[in-house]
Design a protein around this motif. Sequence first.
Motif, PDB file in Angstrom:
ATOM      1  N   PRO A 204       0.818  -1.229   0.000  1.00 25.35           N
ATOM      2  CA  PRO A 204       0.000   0.000   0.000  1.00 25.35           C
ATOM      3  C   PRO A 204       0.849   1.274   0.000  1.00 25.35           C
ATOM      4  CG  PRO A 204      -0.742  -1.574   1.668  1.00 25.35           C
ATOM      5  CD  PRO A 204       0.568  -2.070   1.184  1.00 25.35           C
ATOM      6  N   VAL A 205       0.413   2.238  -0.810  1.00 20.25           N
ATOM      7  CA  VAL A 205       0.997   3.569  -0.813  1.00 20.25           C
ATOM      8  C   VAL A 205      -0.155   4.569  -0.890  1.00 20.25           C
ATOM      9  CG1 VAL A 205       3.163   2.893  -1.942  1.00 20.25           C
ATOM     10  CG2 VAL A 205       1.199   3.609  -3.337  1.00 20.25           C
ATOM     11  N   ALA A 206       0.134   5.825  -0.613  1.00 19.26           N
ATOM     12  CA  ALA A 206      -0.856   6.885  -0.752  1.00 19.26           C
ATOM     13  C   ALA A 206      -0.400   7.832  -1.851  1.00 19.26           C
ATOM     14  CB  ALA A 206      -1.026   7.637   0.564  1.00 19.26           C
ATOM     15  N   MET A 207      -1.358   8.296  -2.665  1.00 15.96           N
ATOM     16  CA  MET A 207      -1.041   9.229  -3.744  1.00 15.96           C
ATOM     17  C   MET A 207      -1.950  10.453  -3.658  1.00 15.96           C
ATOM     18  SD  MET A 207      -0.473   6.905  -7.145  1.00 15.96           S
ATOM     19  CE  MET A 207       0.829   5.676  -7.260  1.00 15.96           C
ATOM     20  N   GLY A 208      -1.442  11.587  -4.095  1.00 14.84           N
ATOM     21  CA  GLY A 208      -2.255  12.800  -4.122  1.00 14.84           C
ATOM     22  C   GLY A 208      -2.684  13.252  -2.750  1.00 14.84           C
ATOM     23  N   CYS A 209      -1.794  13.112  -1.783  1.00 10.21           N
ATOM     24  CA  CYS A 209      -2.165  13.394  -0.390  1.00 10.21           C
ATOM     25  C   CYS A 209      -2.271  14.899  -0.123  1.00 10.21           C
ATOM     26  CB  CYS A 209      -1.119  12.796   0.550  1.00 10.21           C
ATOM     27  SG  CYS A 209      -0.973  11.016   0.407  1.00 10.21           S
ATOM     28  N   TYR A 210      -2.861  15.203   1.004  1.00 15.57           N
ATOM     29  CA  TYR A 210      -2.909  16.577   1.517  1.00 15.57           C
ATOM     30  C   TYR A 210      -1.488  17.042   1.805  1.00 15.57           C
ATOM     31  CZ  TYR A 210      -3.886  20.325   4.892  1.00 15.57           C
ATOM     32  OH  TYR A 210      -3.927  21.512   5.568  1.00 15.57           O
ATOM     33  N   ALA A 211      -1.144  18.242   1.325  1.00 15.37           N
ATOM     34  CA  ALA A 211       0.207  18.763   1.545  1.00 15.37           C
ATOM     35  C   ALA A 211       0.107  20.130   2.209  1.00 15.37           C
ATOM     36  CB  ALA A 211       0.971  18.868   0.238  1.00 15.37           C
ATOM     37  N   PRO A 212       0.385  20.216   3.484  1.00 14.93           N
ATOM     38  CA  PRO A 212       0.367  21.513   4.172  1.00 14.93           C
ATOM     39  C   PRO A 212       1.547  22.382   3.714  1.00 14.93           C
ATOM     40  CG  PRO A 212       1.157  19.784   5.624  1.00 14.93           C
ATOM     41  CD  PRO A 212       0.721  19.106   4.372  1.00 14.93           C
ATOM     42  N   PRO A 213       1.563  23.653   4.100  1.00  9.80           N
ATOM     43  CA  PRO A 213       2.602  24.580   3.609  1.00  9.80           C
ATOM     44  C   PRO A 213       4.040  24.079   3.721  1.00  9.80           C
ATOM     45  CG  PRO A 213       0.906  25.798   4.728  1.00  9.80           C
ATOM     46  CD  PRO A 213       0.557  24.355   4.913  1.00  9.80           C
ATOM     47  N   PRO A 214       4.451  23.320   4.731  1.00 12.73           N
ATOM     48  CA  PRO A 214       5.859  22.886   4.766  1.00 12.73           C
ATOM     49  C   PRO A 214       6.238  21.919   3.647  1.00 12.73           C
ATOM     50  CG  PRO A 214       4.887  22.751   6.957  1.00 12.73           C
ATOM     51  CD  PRO A 214       3.757  22.993   5.996  1.00 12.73           C
ATOM     52  N   TYR A 215       5.233  21.356   2.898  1.00  5.75           N
ATOM     53  CA  TYR A 215       5.538  20.333   1.880  1.00  5.75           C
ATOM     54  C   TYR A 215       5.094  20.707   0.467  1.00  5.75           C
ATOM     55  CZ  TYR A 215       5.983  17.624   6.169  1.00  5.75           C
ATOM     56  OH  TYR A 215       6.350  17.194   7.414  1.00  5.75           O
ATOM     57  N   TYR A 216       4.015  21.512   0.340  1.00  2.00           N
ATOM     58  CA  TYR A 216       3.385  21.729  -0.964  1.00  2.00           C
ATOM     59  C   TYR A 216       4.360  22.283  -2.000  1.00  2.00           C
ATOM     60  CZ  TYR A 216       0.172  23.444  -4.543  1.00  2.00           C
ATOM     61  OH  TYR A 216      -0.464  23.674  -5.730  1.00  2.00           O
ATOM     62  N   MET A 217       5.098  23.298  -1.629  1.00  2.00           N
ATOM     63  CA  MET A 217       5.931  24.003  -2.602  1.00  2.00           C
ATOM     64  C   MET A 217       6.959  23.072  -3.245  1.00  2.00           C
ATOM     65  SD  MET A 217       7.854  27.620  -2.009  1.00  2.00           S
ATOM     66  CE  MET A 217       8.752  28.425  -3.335  1.00  2.00           C
ATOM     67  N   GLU A 218       7.503  22.157  -2.466  1.00  2.00           N
ATOM     68  CA  GLU A 218       8.516  21.227  -2.988  1.00  2.00           C
ATOM     69  C   GLU A 218       7.922  20.324  -4.077  1.00  2.00           C
ATOM     70  OE1 GLU A 218       8.160  22.021   0.141  1.00  2.00           O
ATOM     71  OE2 GLU A 218      10.072  23.026   0.492  1.00  2.00           O
ATOM     72  N   PHE A 219       6.665  19.890  -3.887  1.00  3.41           N
ATOM     73  CA  PHE A 219       6.026  19.051  -4.914  1.00  3.41           C
ATOM     74  C   PHE A 219       5.911  19.801  -6.236  1.00  3.41           C
ATOM     75  CE2 PHE A 219       4.698  16.505  -1.302  1.00  3.41           C
ATOM     76  CZ  PHE A 219       4.652  15.223  -1.817  1.00  3.41           C
ATOM     77  N   ARG A 220       5.509  21.081  -6.142  1.00  2.00           N
ATOM     78  CA  ARG A 220       5.310  21.845  -7.381  1.00  2.00           C
ATOM     79  C   ARG A 220       6.633  22.155  -8.068  1.00  2.00           C
ATOM     80  NH1 ARG A 220       0.406  20.769  -8.756  1.00  2.00           N
ATOM     81  NH2 ARG A 220       0.439  22.525 -10.210  1.00  2.00           N
ATOM     82  N   VAL A 221       7.657  22.476  -7.269  1.00  2.00           N
ATOM     83  CA  VAL A 221       8.959  22.764  -7.874  1.00  2.00           C
ATOM     84  C   VAL A 221       9.549  21.490  -8.486  1.00  2.00           C
ATOM     85  CG1 VAL A 221      11.327  23.531  -7.388  1.00  2.00           C
ATOM     86  CG2 VAL A 221       9.389  24.744  -6.384  1.00  2.00           C
ATOM     87  N   ALA A 222       9.266  20.337  -7.876  1.00  2.00           N
ATOM     88  CA  ALA A 222       9.738  19.072  -8.436  1.00  2.00           C
ATOM     89  C   ALA A 222       9.153  18.852  -9.835  1.00  2.00           C
ATOM     90  CB  ALA A 222       9.368  17.916  -7.518  1.00  2.00           C
ATOM     91  N   MET A 223       7.911  19.289 -10.064  1.00  2.00           N
ATOM     92  CA  MET A 223       7.320  19.194 -11.405  1.00  2.00           C
ATOM     93  C   MET A 223       8.108  20.048 -12.392  1.00  2.00           C
ATOM     94  SD  MET A 223       3.329  19.513 -10.297  1.00  2.00           S
ATOM     95  CE  MET A 223       2.745  19.797 -11.969  1.00  2.00           C
ATOM     96  N   GLU A 224       8.521  21.209 -11.937  1.00  2.00           N
ATOM     97  CA  GLU A 224       9.315  22.094 -12.794  1.00  2.00           C
ATOM     98  C   GLU A 224      10.642  21.424 -13.165  1.00  2.00           C
ATOM     99  OE1 GLU A 224       8.215  25.207 -13.653  1.00  2.00           O
ATOM    100  OE2 GLU A 224       9.981  25.629 -14.870  1.00  2.00           O
ATOM    101  N   TYR A 225      11.273  20.775 -12.191  1.00  2.00           N
ATOM    102  CA  TYR A 225      12.533  20.074 -12.467  1.00  2.00           C
ATOM    103  C   TYR A 225      12.306  18.957 -13.490  1.00  2.00           C
ATOM    104  CZ  TYR A 225      14.480  22.351  -8.266  1.00  2.00           C
ATOM    105  OH  TYR A 225      14.910  23.256  -7.345  1.00  2.00           O
ATOM    106  N   ALA A 226      11.185  18.230 -13.328  1.00  3.30           N
ATOM    107  CA  ALA A 226      10.882  17.130 -14.253  1.00  3.30           C
ATOM    108  C   ALA A 226      10.660  17.658 -15.675  1.00  3.30           C
ATOM    109  CB  ALA A 226       9.653  16.368 -13.773  1.00  3.30           C
ATOM    110  N   MET A 227       9.970  18.812 -15.755  1.00  3.22           N
ATOM    111  CA  MET A 227       9.731  19.411 -17.074  1.00  3.22           C
ATOM    112  C   MET A 227      11.051  19.827 -17.719  1.00  3.22           C
ATOM    113  SD  MET A 227       7.137  20.042 -19.120  1.00  3.22           S
ATOM    114  CE  MET A 227       5.561  20.388 -18.359  1.00  3.22           C
ATOM    115  N   ASP A 228      11.968  20.330 -16.920  1.00  2.00           N
ATOM    116  CA  ASP A 228      13.294  20.696 -17.444  1.00  2.00           C
ATOM    117  C   ASP A 228      14.031  19.457 -17.959  1.00  2.00           C
ATOM    118  OD1 ASP A 228      12.991  23.368 -16.975  1.00  2.00           O
ATOM    119  OD2 ASP A 228      14.037  23.363 -15.046  1.00  2.00           O
ATOM    120  N   ARG A 229      13.959  18.371 -17.208  1.00  2.00           N
ATOM    121  CA  ARG A 229      14.632  17.131 -17.654  1.00  2.00           C
ATOM    122  C   ARG A 229      13.979  16.599 -18.928  1.00  2.00           C
ATOM    123  NH1 ARG A 229      14.558  16.104 -11.969  1.00  2.00           N
ATOM    124  NH2 ARG A 229      12.712  14.791 -12.152  1.00  2.00           N
ATOM    125  N   ALA A 230      12.667  16.785 -19.034  1.00  2.00           N
ATOM    126  CA  ALA A 230      11.953  16.293 -20.223  1.00  2.00           C
ATOM    127  C   ALA A 230      12.514  16.906 -21.496  1.00  2.00           C
ATOM    128  CB  ALA A 230      10.462  16.598 -20.102  1.00  2.00           C
TER     129      ALA A 230
END
Length: 391
Positions: A204-230
Amino acid sequence: MRKVVRGFYAIAYAVKLSKPNVIAAYPITPQTEIVENLAQMYANGDLGDTEYITAESEFGAASMVLGASAAGARVFTATSSQGLLLMTEVLYNAAGMRLPVVLVVANRSISAPLSIWNDIQDSISIRDAGIIQLYAENNQEAHDMVPLAFKVAENRDVLLPFMVCVDGFKLTHAYEPIDLLDQDAVDRFLPPYKPPVKLDVNNPVAMGCYAPPPYYMEFRVAMEYAMDRAKEIMLEEFEKWYEITGRNWGGHVVAESCEDAEIVVVAMGSIVSLVREAVKHLRQKGLKVGLLKIRTYRPFPAEDVRESLKNAQKVIVLDRALSVGAEPPVTADVKSALFGLDLKVYPVVVGLGGRDIPRELIEDIVKNVAEEKITPEKRYEGLNEFEEVIP
């Protein structure tokens, strides 16, 4: 195998060869025939173990492919216009959950007023969702880009949705001779999808979880990094595709006759072929004109655009969408890429809602820019005189 087929069949056939596990879709003009062809293949038993689901709406279709992708399936859907807008909430989630959903958008204008005709306002409107966007010039390119979309989207260093954009009617309903891929070529290029993580009752894993302010920004910036690698990964896959098929579609941009060009016209999608003819015609008359075709819109290839246009004196950007209240969207990206260079950029909006774009119109725009009859400000070409009625 070279056959004369319509665009929607060429796309559906490429999807079949890519062996998706789940296809979910809802009909909407001009996309409908893509999934109708897939439904027929499914009914005939030609899709192997693929599960084909007719959804109750585009929101439902997007939700189904999101869930199936989270469970480890290779997934596909297609849509247009309001259907894409209805999918938008789910597609933002798919990008944020890093699910490699592949979709084809048969580009169509957005209501209101109601229009079923072509421009690219629908896909442009979700350019910030974290979805890779590639615009096909013709149906052969669209056919070829479907397996490539799966390959890039499913790369562990990317894991983002991939949208192949094709102009509705102008490509989807057009007959063209297409070198249809064979299963062996696609199998050599596209291995079975092995998700690095998936929903599994035994692990079991969890996906699309609730992300409070200490975590949310890192998820979004990680998408930016992935887009750059793409960006780099796409170039590698373009090259591999060329080695297997012998068809070289270029990189993120394709510059033609730009080496000595004083004026370069920038365009995306099926209008590129028309601009190419206009450029040839104008060059025969002695005008130093070039063409820059943008294939990849997200991630935006700013460095390639800047390199291709650095020697031009004037750049004309043909936009087939609006960002109401601001610069047209492609123009804004091009201007940002060219910041600091000593050249003029002319934003020209054309073809909204399927408005005809004759070759002569493009040639007149170039001539007027060359003779400095128009200024580098946003303008609308092909616009009828009208009186704005405010009730």
